[in-house]
Design an enzyme around this catalytic site. Structure first.
Site, PDB file in Angstrom:
ATOM      1  N   GLU A  27       0.865  -1.190   0.000  1.00  0.00           N
ATOM      2  CA  GLU A  27       0.000   0.000   0.000  1.00  0.00           C
ATOM      3  C   GLU A  27       0.901   1.239   0.000  1.00  0.00           C
ATOM      4  O   GLU A  27       1.791   1.361   0.850  1.00  0.00           O
ATOM      5  CB  GLU A  27      -0.887   0.007   1.243  1.00  0.00           C
ATOM      6  CG  GLU A  27      -1.886  -1.147   1.300  1.00  0.00           C
ATOM      7  CD  GLU A  27      -2.762  -1.067   2.557  1.00  0.00           C
ATOM      8  OE1 GLU A  27      -3.724  -0.300   2.562  1.00  0.00           O
ATOM      9  OE2 GLU A  27      -2.458  -1.782   3.531  1.00  0.00           O
TER      10      GLU A  27
ATOM     11  N   ASN B 223      -5.553  -2.045   7.451  1.00  0.00           N
ATOM     12  CA  ASN B 223      -5.779  -1.947   8.890  1.00  0.00           C
ATOM     13  C   ASN B 223      -7.038  -1.184   9.255  1.00  0.00           C
ATOM     14  O   ASN B 223      -7.549  -1.323  10.361  1.00  0.00           O
ATOM     15  CB  ASN B 223      -4.551  -1.378   9.585  1.00  0.00           C
ATOM     16  CG  ASN B 223      -3.486  -2.453   9.690  1.00  0.00           C
ATOM     17  OD1 ASN B 223      -3.788  -3.591  10.040  1.00  0.00           O
ATOM     18  ND2 ASN B 223      -2.277  -2.122   9.331  1.00  0.00           N
TER      19      ASN B 223
END
Ligand code: NAD
Length: 285
Positions: free
Chosen positions: A156, A195
């Site tokens: 990411e 997350n």
């Protein structure tokens, strides 16, 4: 192709060691930096463990000695100025504690060459809380990996409002060069994509066990069986290592601090840190 050749990884714990090894495995020259020679000796053991893990998981080239060759491309340093002297890119994977990260960037800013891009692998802290400590916000960016990078290969990439778009593009390309699937995040989002989903999920699982509603193994069972997911939350926590969820909860509200105390008393103080120590919520061979 990027202009990146030399990569320095700060912190050689669970994730830093994987990032360093995967980067060397992909042909880059890597410097592993940690705070002491003891930590670096541990890093070498972690890299040797990764050679075996890559082979066991059938990673391309692992049976033909590519892991051993990768190890030769890694140098070790406990001196920050020395560790970053030739770095095109520094990937930071030091503990998930704001003060440690801010101090690390302050020290790094003072010694890194002007060309060096800084990338943070922080899971839950905001890049905005770090960028002013870097001395080079245009060359500061986020690059976030998932644990077991050789299998769960997401990269990411997240810019702040100050990041140079050319640096954003270079990091997307670099992520691909080290075998990750680059995932651009267009606006700064603490927690990234992964997350933002995973932390509330693991939090909910810890709430259930801490609250005495059910045993970790039973919570995992219902999740796996009812959703078809391969792993339950406590199996995931064992892979992550219990120090990271502890650091997240201990910095939270009063209730989260109670969960942190529960984790500490029942697991961390007993050396049960997850798969890495052979025991966490489960016991491993
Ligand atoms: P860890 O505790 O396993 O390792 C941290 C390492 O940093 C240790 O080797 C320690 O000696 C070293 N260290 C301590 N202080 C330092 C300093 N001042 N300078 C340099 N090194 C220092 O932690 P981890 O799980 O590898 O997490 C590191 C970072 O990666 C965190 O920001 C975390 O959020 C992120 N991350 C972790 C995971 C995971 O699954 N564990 C996944 C993605 C991202």
């Amino acid at each position: 192709m990027t202009d990146i050749t030399n990569v320095t990884v700060l912190g050689t714990g669970v994730l830093g060691s994987q990032i360093a090894f995967q980067t060397a495995y992909s042909g880059f020259q890597v410097t592993a930096y940690d705070i002491s020679d003891e930590a670096l000796a541990k890093a070498k053991e972690r890299f040797e463990g990764l050679i075996d893990a890559y082979r066991a998981d059938g990673v391309e080239g692992a049976s033909e000695g590519k892991g051993e060759q990768a190890l030769e491309r890694i140098r070790y340093s406990a001196d920050l100025a020395d560790a970053v002297k030739d770095a095109d890119l520094v990937i930071e994977a030091v503990p998930e504690v704001l003060a440690i990260k801010q101090q690390t960037y302050e020290k790094l800013a003072a010694v890194a060459p002007e060309k060096t891009i800084f990338a943070s692998n922080s899971s839950t802290l905001a890049l905005s809380d770090l960028k002013d400590f870097t001395g080079r916000p245009a060359k500061f960016i986020g690059l976030h990996f998932a644990n077991q990078v050789w299998k769960f290969n997401t990269g990411e990439v997240m810019a702040t409002t100050d990041t140079d778009p050319a640096v954003f593009d270079a990091l997307l390309a670099f992520a691909a060069e080290i075998g990750m699937v680059p995932i651009p995040i267009r606006k700064e989002k603490p927690g990234w994509l992964l997350n933002s989903l995973l932390v509330p999920f693991l939090d909910a699982a810890q709430e259930l066990a801490f609250g005495g509603y059910a045993e970790p193994a039973d919570i995992d069972n219902v999740w796996r069986i009812a959703t078809g997911a391969p792993k339950g939350p406590f199996q995931i926590l064992d892979i992550i290592g219990l120090t990271t969820p502890y650091n997240i909860s201990v910095n939270g509200d009063e209730h989260h601090q109670q969960i942190a105390a529960w984790l500490k008393e029942n697991y961390i103080d007993k050396g049960k840190l997850g798969i890495a120590t052979g025991e966490g919520f489960y016991t491993y061979e």
